[in-house]
Structure formats: structure tokens, C-alpha cells
Write a protein that holds these residues in place. Structure first.
Motif, PDB file in Angstrom:
ATOM      1  N   UNK A 112     -10.726  23.369   6.936  1.00 39.89           N
ATOM      2  CA  UNK A 112     -10.167  24.582   6.347  1.00 39.89           C
ATOM      3  C   UNK A 112      -8.846  24.330   5.633  1.00 39.89           C
ATOM      4  N   UNK A 113      -8.139  23.269   6.022  1.00 41.35           N
ATOM      5  CA  UNK A 113      -6.873  22.968   5.353  1.00 41.35           C
ATOM      6  C   UNK A 113      -7.088  22.314   3.989  1.00 41.35           C
TER       7      UNK A 113
ATOM      8  N   UNK B  45     -17.040  32.650  -5.794  1.00 44.21           N
ATOM      9  CA  UNK B  45     -18.154  31.766  -5.458  1.00 44.21           C
ATOM     10  C   UNK B  45     -19.407  32.595  -5.185  1.00 44.21           C
ATOM     11  N   UNK B  46     -20.560  32.053  -5.551  1.00 45.48           N
ATOM     12  CA  UNK B  46     -21.836  32.737  -5.362  1.00 45.48           C
ATOM     13  C   UNK B  46     -22.479  32.424  -4.015  1.00 45.48           C
ATOM     14  N   UNK B  47     -21.978  31.401  -3.336  1.00 46.19           N
ATOM     15  CA  UNK B  47     -22.600  30.957  -2.099  1.00 46.19           C
ATOM     16  C   UNK B  47     -21.565  30.152  -1.316  1.00 46.19           C
ATOM     17  N   UNK B  48     -21.919  29.711  -0.120  1.00 42.44           N
ATOM     18  CA  UNK B  48     -21.078  28.734   0.576  1.00 42.44           C
ATOM     19  C   UNK B  48     -21.190  27.426  -0.197  1.00 42.44           C
ATOM     20  N   UNK B  49     -20.071  26.908  -0.700  1.00 40.55           N
ATOM     21  CA  UNK B  49     -20.148  25.751  -1.585  1.00 40.55           C
ATOM     22  C   UNK B  49     -19.171  24.665  -1.143  1.00 40.55           C
TER      23      UNK B  49
ATOM     24  N   UNK C 116     -15.976  26.241   0.640  1.00 34.66           N
ATOM     25  CA  UNK C 116     -15.561  27.612   0.389  1.00 34.66           C
ATOM     26  C   UNK C 116     -16.690  28.555   0.789  1.00 34.66           C
ATOM     27  N   UNK C 117     -16.373  29.631   1.519  1.00 33.40           N
ATOM     28  CA  UNK C 117     -17.411  30.609   1.873  1.00 33.40           C
ATOM     29  C   UNK C 117     -17.883  31.386   0.651  1.00 33.40           C
ATOM     30  N   UNK C 118     -19.013  32.046   0.794  1.00 40.52           N
ATOM     31  CA  UNK C 118     -19.545  32.922  -0.241  1.00 40.52           C
ATOM     32  C   UNK C 118     -18.527  34.013  -0.602  1.00 40.52           C
ATOM     33  N   UNK C 119     -18.470  34.345  -1.899  1.00 38.42           N
ATOM     34  CA  UNK C 119     -17.631  35.433  -2.426  1.00 38.42           C
ATOM     35  C   UNK C 119     -16.132  35.178  -2.255  1.00 38.42           C
TER      36      UNK C 119
ATOM     37  N   UNK D 271     -16.315  26.995   8.666  1.00 36.47           N
ATOM     38  CA  UNK D 271     -15.450  27.007   9.851  1.00 36.47           C
ATOM     39  C   UNK D 271     -16.228  27.250  11.141  1.00 36.47           C
ATOM     40  N   UNK D 272     -17.003  28.325  11.208  1.00 30.75           N
ATOM     41  CA  UNK D 272     -17.690  28.680  12.446  1.00 30.75           C
ATOM     42  C   UNK D 272     -18.904  27.779  12.676  1.00 30.75           C
TER      43      UNK D 272
END
Length: 357
Positions: free
Chosen positions: A279-280, A33-37, A53-56, A319-320
């Protein structure tokens, strides 16, 4: 631009190495992924968000929509699966979107769970009141000698000090229009910033039931929550267990029931919290929390609803929570996830205090 390119260089080089070495097999990451998506239930923005999904994040590509604008993918551990926007994906060399099969699959179960959670916005407020069962539990606790002006915490990294509630003991807060809440801050003085024996950054929901996770001050054979009750003997307990690694949500529900059974048996009113994140991947943990709280008829502190209207749902990486000072007179701070979590927790305990007094 140079900084942005470097940001993705190492993950992409890793994928290229796998392709070149022949080690990249089906089921191994083929893109990042390129970014938080956001992850959606179908190939288009009209479909509901079912995860993030977080970045990378390395992902495995499965299919594309007809226009090749959306990709069906899953994470390497298969914990999340759904549709993501193609332009936010960095492909490994030799990986072609056009070579992927076309699909119109929809994540029906995840979408249904998402719909259930969204319905909660109108059916359960962020701040609950005392329930009939809670009254029975509280009265039993009075008979056992529990302290009416104390509360405990059961939680993981989202409940550690100093982020969660500690400011109300240290004085690092501004109430603004919420000045009437000062009476509750005074009433529960000593509980806000106290280190709970049933909170740790490394906990999952099963940890508080396991004596091997208990601290040095606990008796032999005591679980963290047994130790916490013996030492503090509160009237209320805030239960906020967000971390969940790999096991089915049905297991989470079993552990949550065991936690509630313990506190109820000891006359402590459980205040059960939903969570802002997914997150699940299928909202099953929040669904389990809501189901159990309603079945037990105990207060449900709806953090999901409290943060729903915030930018990015009050999250930085899926998440955070976004951080802000507990200055409730500042509208900018009220747009932060941590601020809303602390404010609505304070309001929830205020509702409990007002009811029993």
C-alpha cells in the motif's frame, strides 16, 4: 453491461463536473481506474509490479508511452506512482491520452525495492526457526517468569478476531496433512482466540506505543503493549503491523525498533511478520521489516513469501486478504490469503514450541 456502466458513473460524473466548472487544476484527478490494477515500474508488462490500485481509484495522469498503451500516473495523495495499462483507465471528458507528453521514465527506486523483496523468496522461508538471539531472549524470559505456553499479538486490522488464529481455540479447523500441528494448538490453548490488548482495527504501528490508545482495563500511563505484557506475560509475541499512513518508512522502522526493544527487554521473543500488500507503493515497509528483523536476529515470519504464489498475491483489493475456511485438507482453501496466513503462523509457533521443548 448496464450494471458495469453504473459502476463507474458517479466517479466519472464527478470528474466531468470538475472539468466543466474549471475546478480541475494540475494535480487533481483526471481519470479513474476501471478495475483492480497493477502499477509497474515502466511502460510495459516486462517491468516489475511495484504496487496496486483498487477499482475506481481517482488518479492524476502525467504522461504516456510512445504507443499510448501505458500511462504514467499517481494517486491524488501521491502515495503511489507508476505506469498503468491505458485500457484499464476511464478518462474524464476533455482529457485526451494523445495530449499527454511522451515519457520513458522508470521508477528505479521502487523497482529496486521490489527486487529486494523478490530476492527474499529464496533467502528467507515463510516459516522461520529460533535464532541465536531468540534463544537468549527466551532464557531471560524464563528467569522473569514468562509463560512458555503463551503468546501475544501486536497488530492492526489484519490481526483482529476472529479472522486471525481464533479458529484454533474454537475448533473450527481441519488440519488434514498438517495433523502433527495439533500438539502446538494444544500447547498454546487460550492464546489463539484471546483478545490481545495490543491489537485493534484502528491501529498504526505507532498506536501500540501510545498510552492514549490503551483500553479501559489498562493502568494509567500504560501503552497497549505494556498493558498486554503485564496482563498476559507470554514467552512469544507475533508482531504484524501493516497499516501505514503517509509518513516515511524510516518512521515505521523507528517505531518497529521501539516495539522490539520493549518485548526483548521483558524476555519475550518477537516474531516479526512481513506483509503481502504494498500500500505504500515502493515496498519500503517490507524492506524496513526485513532489515530490522535481520539486524535484531529475531524470527522473521515471511507472509509475503507465503502468499507470493497465490492468485493476486492472496489479496482482493491490494490490501485485504482473500478469505477461506481454515480447512487445510482442501486445496481450494489453501489458495486463499487468510488461510495461508493462519497456516504459516501456526507453523511458525510450532517451530518455536519444538525448539524450546
Amino acid at each position: 453491461m448496464i450494471h458495469t456502466q453504473r459502476r463507474y458513473l458517479l466517479p466519472i460524473l464527478f470528474i466531468l463536473f470538475l472539468v466543466a466548472s474549471g475546478a480541475l487544476a494540475q494535480g487533481e484527478p483526471t481519470a479513474i481506474t476501471r478495475n483492480n490494477i497493477n502499477i509497474r515500474a515502466g511502460g510495459g508488462q516486462e517491468h516489475p509490479i511495484i504496487g496496486t490500485l483498487p477499482n475506481a481509484t481517482p488518479i492524476v495522469l502525467e504522461a504516456r508511452n510512445t504507443e499510448s498503451t501505458w500511462l504514467l500516473a499517481h494517486t491524488g495523495d501521491s502515495s503511489q506512482r507508476g505506469w498503468i495499462f491505458a485500457s484499464l483507465v476511464a478518462m474524464g471528458e476533455g482529457v485526451s491520452i494523445s495530449a499527454l507528453p511522451v515519457s520513458d521514465e522508470r521508477m528505479q527506486a521502487a523497482a529496486q525495492a521490489y527486487d529486494i523483496i523478490n530476492q527474499l523468496h529464496t533467502s528467507a522461508p515463510a516459516v522461520p526457526g529460533m535464532t541465536g538471539r531468540a534463544w537468549e531472549i527466551y532464557r531471560h524470559g524464563v528467569e522473569l517468569g514468562n509463560h512458555g505456553n503463551r503468546f501475544s499479538k501486536v497488530g492492526d486490522c489484519q490481526s483482529v478476531l476472529p479472522f486471525f488464529l481464533a479458529d484454533f481455540d474454537s475448533g473450527s479447523y481441519t488440519l488434514g496433512d498438517y495433523e502433527p500441528l495439533q500438539s502446538t494448538i494444544d500447547y498454546f490453548a487460550g492464546s489463539w482466540g484471546r483478545q490481545s490488548l495490543s491489537v485493534s482495527g484502528g491501529y498504526t504501528i505507532a498506536s501500540v506505543l501510545d498510552p492514549t490508545w490503551a483500553g479501559e482495563t489498562c493502568h494509567a500511563g500504560e501503552s497497549p503493549q505494556q498493558c498486554e505484557y503485564r496482563v498476559w506475560q507470554p514467552a512469544f509475541v507475533v508482531i504484524s503491523m501493516e497499516m501505514w499512513r503517509g509518513s516515511p518508512a524510516s518512521d515505521y522502522e523507528i517505531h518497529l525498533r521501539n516495539i522490539l526493544d520493549f518485548w526483548i527487554e521483558n524476555g519475550v521473543v518477537p516474531i516479526v511478520s512481513t506483509k503481502s500488500n504494498n500500500t505504500e507503493g515502493d515496498w519500503s515497509v517490507n524492506s524496513a521489516i526485513i532489515k530490522v528483523a535481520r539486524e535484531y536476529d529475531v524470527p522473521l515470519w515471511n507472509v509475503y513469501s507465503a502468499t507470493a504464489s497465490l492468485p493476486e498475491h492472496g489479496l482482493t483489493d491490494g490490501f485485504h486478504l482473500t478469505f477461506g475456511q481454515n480447512d487445510f485438507s482442501n486445496p481450494v482453501n489453501l489458495e486463499k490469503g487468510w488461510v495461508q496466513r493462519n497456516l504459516t503462523a501456526l507453523q511458525t509457533l510450532d517451530a518455536m514450541r519444538r525448539a524450546v521443548q
